[in-house]
Write a protein that holds these residues in place. Structure first.
Motif, short mmCIF file in Angstrom:
data_model
loop_
_atom_site.label_atom_id
_atom_site.label_comp_id
_atom_site.label_asym_id
_atom_site.label_seq_id
_atom_site.Cartn_x
_atom_site.Cartn_y
_atom_site.Cartn_z
N LEU A 53 0.83 -1.21 0.00
CA LEU A 53 0.00 0.00 0.00
C LEU A 53 0.86 1.26 0.00
O LEU A 53 0.52 2.26 -0.63
CB LEU A 53 -0.94 0.00 1.21
CG LEU A 53 -1.98 -1.11 1.22
CD1 LEU A 53 -2.81 -1.03 2.50
CD2 LEU A 53 -2.86 -1.03 0.00
N LEU A 54 2.00 1.20 0.68
CA LEU A 54 2.92 2.33 0.66
C LEU A 54 3.47 2.54 -0.75
O LEU A 54 3.63 3.67 -1.21
CB LEU A 54 4.06 2.10 1.65
CG LEU A 54 5.04 3.24 1.84
CD1 LEU A 54 4.34 4.45 2.42
CD2 LEU A 54 6.18 2.80 2.72
N GLY A 55 3.74 1.45 -1.46
CA GLY A 55 4.20 1.55 -2.84
C GLY A 55 3.14 2.15 -3.75
O GLY A 55 3.45 2.94 -4.64
N LEU A 56 1.89 1.77 -3.54
CA LEU A 56 0.81 2.35 -4.34
C LEU A 56 0.67 3.85 -4.08
O LEU A 56 0.38 4.62 -5.00
CB LEU A 56 -0.51 1.64 -4.04
CG LEU A 56 -0.65 0.24 -4.61
CD1 LEU A 56 -1.96 -0.39 -4.13
CD2 LEU A 56 -0.60 0.28 -6.12
N LEU A 57 0.88 4.25 -2.84
CA LEU A 57 0.84 5.68 -2.52
C LEU A 57 1.95 6.41 -3.25
O LEU A 57 1.75 7.52 -3.77
CB LEU A 57 0.96 5.87 -1.01
CG LEU A 57 0.92 7.31 -0.50
CD1 LEU A 57 -0.44 7.93 -0.80
CD2 LEU A 57 1.22 7.35 0.98
N GLY A 58 3.13 5.81 -3.32
CA GLY A 58 4.23 6.42 -4.05
C GLY A 58 3.95 6.53 -5.53
O GLY A 58 4.27 7.53 -6.18
N LEU A 59 3.33 5.49 -6.11
CA LEU A 59 2.97 5.55 -7.52
C LEU A 59 1.92 6.62 -7.78
O LEU A 59 1.95 7.29 -8.82
CB LEU A 59 2.45 4.19 -7.99
CG LEU A 59 3.52 3.12 -8.18
CD1 LEU A 59 2.86 1.79 -8.53
CD2 LEU A 59 4.51 3.52 -9.24
N ALA A 60 1.01 6.80 -6.86
CA ALA A 60 0.00 7.85 -7.01
C ALA A 60 0.67 9.22 -6.99
O ALA A 60 0.26 10.14 -7.71
CB ALA A 60 -1.04 7.74 -5.91
#
Length: 76
Positions: A53-60
């Motif tokens: 989820l932290l990675g998805l936040l970074g991609l966003a």
């Protein structure tokens, strides 16, 4: 041709250097003292942080770096 050969040799040298572990890497605990990780695990603590989820936040966040459309509807 010479540049291509140099690039291939450089890549092969980097691959050869990365194939071996560090010579000073400690593989065991000879002191008889528990490491911090061993202490955490014995206390029942786990590392169940949702890193995906932290990675998805970074991609966003990277989505904000996209260039905006021009007036005629094409991208830059």
């Amino acid at each position: 041709m010479r540049t291509k050969l140099t690039a291939i040799l450089a890549a092969a040298a980097l691959a050869a250097l990365g194939a071996f572990g560090a010579s000073a890497q400690q593989t065991g605990n000879d002191t008889g003292t528990a490491t911090e990780t061993q202490e955490r695990r014995s206390e029942g603590q786990t590392n169940e942080f949702p890193w995906d989820l932290l990675g998805l936040l970074g991609l966003a966040g990277l989505a904000g770096l996209r260039k905006r459309d021009n007036d005629n509807g094409t991208r830059r």
